[in-house]
Scaffold this motif. Sequence first.
Motif, PDB file in Angstrom:
ATOM      1  N   ARG A  41       0.838  -1.206   0.000  1.00 54.14           N
ATOM      2  CA  ARG A  41       0.000   0.000   0.000  1.00 54.14           C
ATOM      3  C   ARG A  41       0.867   1.247   0.000  1.00 54.14           C
ATOM      4  NH1 ARG A  41      -4.532  -1.859   4.402  1.00 54.14           N
ATOM      5  NH2 ARG A  41      -6.098  -2.574   2.914  1.00 54.14           N
ATOM      6  N   ALA A  42       1.900   1.231   0.824  1.00 53.16           N
ATOM      7  CA  ALA A  42       2.768   2.404   0.968  1.00 53.16           C
ATOM      8  C   ALA A  42       3.485   2.764  -0.330  1.00 53.16           C
ATOM      9  CB  ALA A  42       3.783   2.175   2.086  1.00 53.16           C
ATOM     10  N   VAL A  43       3.826   1.764  -1.133  1.00 47.53           N
ATOM     11  CA  VAL A  43       4.541   2.041  -2.390  1.00 47.53           C
ATOM     12  C   VAL A  43       3.591   2.187  -3.572  1.00 47.53           C
ATOM     13  CG1 VAL A  43       6.657   0.934  -1.590  1.00 47.53           C
ATOM     14  CG2 VAL A  43       5.034  -0.378  -2.970  1.00 47.53           C
ATOM     15  N   GLY A  44       2.297   2.039  -3.338  1.00 48.32           N
ATOM     16  CA  GLY A  44       1.323   2.227  -4.406  1.00 48.32           C
ATOM     17  C   GLY A  44       1.206   1.056  -5.365  1.00 48.32           C
ATOM     18  N   ASP A  45       1.525  -0.144  -4.898  1.00 47.17           N
ATOM     19  CA  ASP A  45       1.449  -1.352  -5.723  1.00 47.17           C
ATOM     20  C   ASP A  45       0.039  -1.941  -5.595  1.00 47.17           C
ATOM     21  OD1 ASP A  45       1.671  -3.816  -6.974  1.00 47.17           O
ATOM     22  OD2 ASP A  45       3.337  -4.521  -5.715  1.00 47.17           O
ATOM     23  N   ARG A  46      -0.854  -1.532  -6.485  1.00 44.33           N
ATOM     24  CA  ARG A  46      -2.258  -1.937  -6.380  1.00 44.33           C
ATOM     25  C   ARG A  46      -2.444  -3.440  -6.579  1.00 44.33           C
ATOM     26  NH1 ARG A  46      -6.533   0.944 -10.053  1.00 44.33           N
ATOM     27  NH2 ARG A  46      -6.310  -0.911 -11.325  1.00 44.33           N
ATOM     28  N   ARG A  47      -1.816  -3.991  -7.599  1.00 44.10           N
ATOM     29  CA  ARG A  47      -1.950  -5.440  -7.837  1.00 44.10           C
ATOM     30  C   ARG A  47      -1.386  -6.237  -6.657  1.00 44.10           C
ATOM     31  NH1 ARG A  47      -2.580  -9.452 -11.855  1.00 44.10           N
ATOM     32  NH2 ARG A  47      -1.306 -11.271 -11.385  1.00 44.10           N
ATOM     33  N   GLY A  48      -0.226  -5.845  -6.183  1.00 41.58           N
ATOM     34  CA  GLY A  48       0.372  -6.510  -5.033  1.00 41.58           C
ATOM     35  C   GLY A  48      -0.484  -6.371  -3.791  1.00 41.58           C
ATOM     36  N   THR A  49      -1.098  -5.199  -3.628  1.00 43.21           N
ATOM     37  CA  THR A  49      -1.994  -4.977  -2.498  1.00 43.21           C
ATOM     38  C   THR A  49      -3.136  -5.980  -2.527  1.00 43.21           C
ATOM     39  OG1 THR A  49      -1.432  -2.634  -2.315  1.00 43.21           O
ATOM     40  CG2 THR A  49      -3.577  -3.291  -1.455  1.00 43.21           C
ATOM     41  N   VAL A  50      -3.729  -6.160  -3.694  1.00 43.36           N
ATOM     42  CA  VAL A  50      -4.838  -7.111  -3.824  1.00 43.36           C
ATOM     43  C   VAL A  50      -4.352  -8.526  -3.529  1.00 43.36           C
ATOM     44  CG1 VAL A  50      -6.475  -8.133  -5.455  1.00 43.36           C
ATOM     45  CG2 VAL A  50      -6.167  -5.653  -5.379  1.00 43.36           C
ATOM     46  N   ASP A  51      -3.194  -8.911  -4.049  1.00 40.07           N
ATOM     47  CA  ASP A  51      -2.652 -10.245  -3.782  1.00 40.07           C
ATOM     48  C   ASP A  51      -2.457 -10.466  -2.279  1.00 40.07           C
ATOM     49  OD1 ASP A  51      -2.573 -10.900  -6.475  1.00 40.07           O
ATOM     50  OD2 ASP A  51      -0.430 -10.479  -6.692  1.00 40.07           O
ATOM     51  N   SER A  52      -1.921  -9.463  -1.604  1.00 42.89           N
ATOM     52  CA  SER A  52      -1.712  -9.584  -0.159  1.00 42.89           C
ATOM     53  C   SER A  52      -3.036  -9.641   0.593  1.00 42.89           C
ATOM     54  CB  SER A  52      -0.851  -8.432   0.363  1.00 42.89           C
ATOM     55  OG  SER A  52       0.474  -8.567  -0.094  1.00 42.89           O
ATOM     56  N   MET A  53      -4.014  -8.875   0.149  1.00 43.39           N
ATOM     57  CA  MET A  53      -5.329  -8.915   0.794  1.00 43.39           C
ATOM     58  C   MET A  53      -5.951 -10.306   0.707  1.00 43.39           C
ATOM     59  SD  MET A  53      -7.186  -5.482  -0.507  1.00 43.39           S
ATOM     60  CE  MET A  53      -7.022  -3.948   0.343  1.00 43.39           C
ATOM     61  N   VAL A  54      -5.879 -10.897  -0.473  1.00 46.07           N
ATOM     62  CA  VAL A  54      -6.470 -12.224  -0.672  1.00 46.07           C
ATOM     63  C   VAL A  54      -5.730 -13.272   0.166  1.00 46.07           C
ATOM     64  CG1 VAL A  54      -6.892 -14.033  -2.372  1.00 46.07           C
ATOM     65  CG2 VAL A  54      -7.411 -11.655  -2.927  1.00 46.07           C
ATOM     66  N   GLY A  55      -4.411 -13.219   0.147  1.00 46.35           N
ATOM     67  CA  GLY A  55      -3.635 -14.159   0.957  1.00 46.35           C
ATOM     68  C   GLY A  55      -3.905 -13.991   2.438  1.00 46.35           C
ATOM     69  N   LEU A  56      -3.972 -12.742   2.879  1.00 47.02           N
ATOM     70  CA  LEU A  56      -4.245 -12.459   4.275  1.00 47.02           C
ATOM     71  C   LEU A  56      -5.648 -12.920   4.658  1.00 47.02           C
ATOM     72  CD1 LEU A  56      -3.447 -11.242   6.977  1.00 47.02           C
ATOM     73  CD2 LEU A  56      -4.018  -8.978   6.060  1.00 47.02           C
TER      74      LEU A  56
END
Length: 82
Positions: A41-56
């Motif tokens: 989130r801090a670096v503005g990586d939207r796709r990565g943010t979504v991947d982390s949300m789903v994994g979490l």
Amino acid sequence: RSRGDRRETANALHTWGMNEQGLGRWKAAIQLLQESLDTRRAVGDRRGTVDSMVGLAFALQGCGQFEEAERLERQSVATVAL
């Protein structure tokens, strides 16, 4: 982390968290995936943010935290739609 590449750090944390999840180490997975999510989130990586949300969300389900998992899943869908 010492190199300062926050995106790569987030990727490594995500991979580590998913590995912990695969071993059934839910609490460790949650901690690592949350840190990955925060960094992405801090670096503005939207796709990565979504991947982390789903994994979490999946790890939270493993710990029986179903309401929080559902909240994250809904938030990930909203993030994709942006």
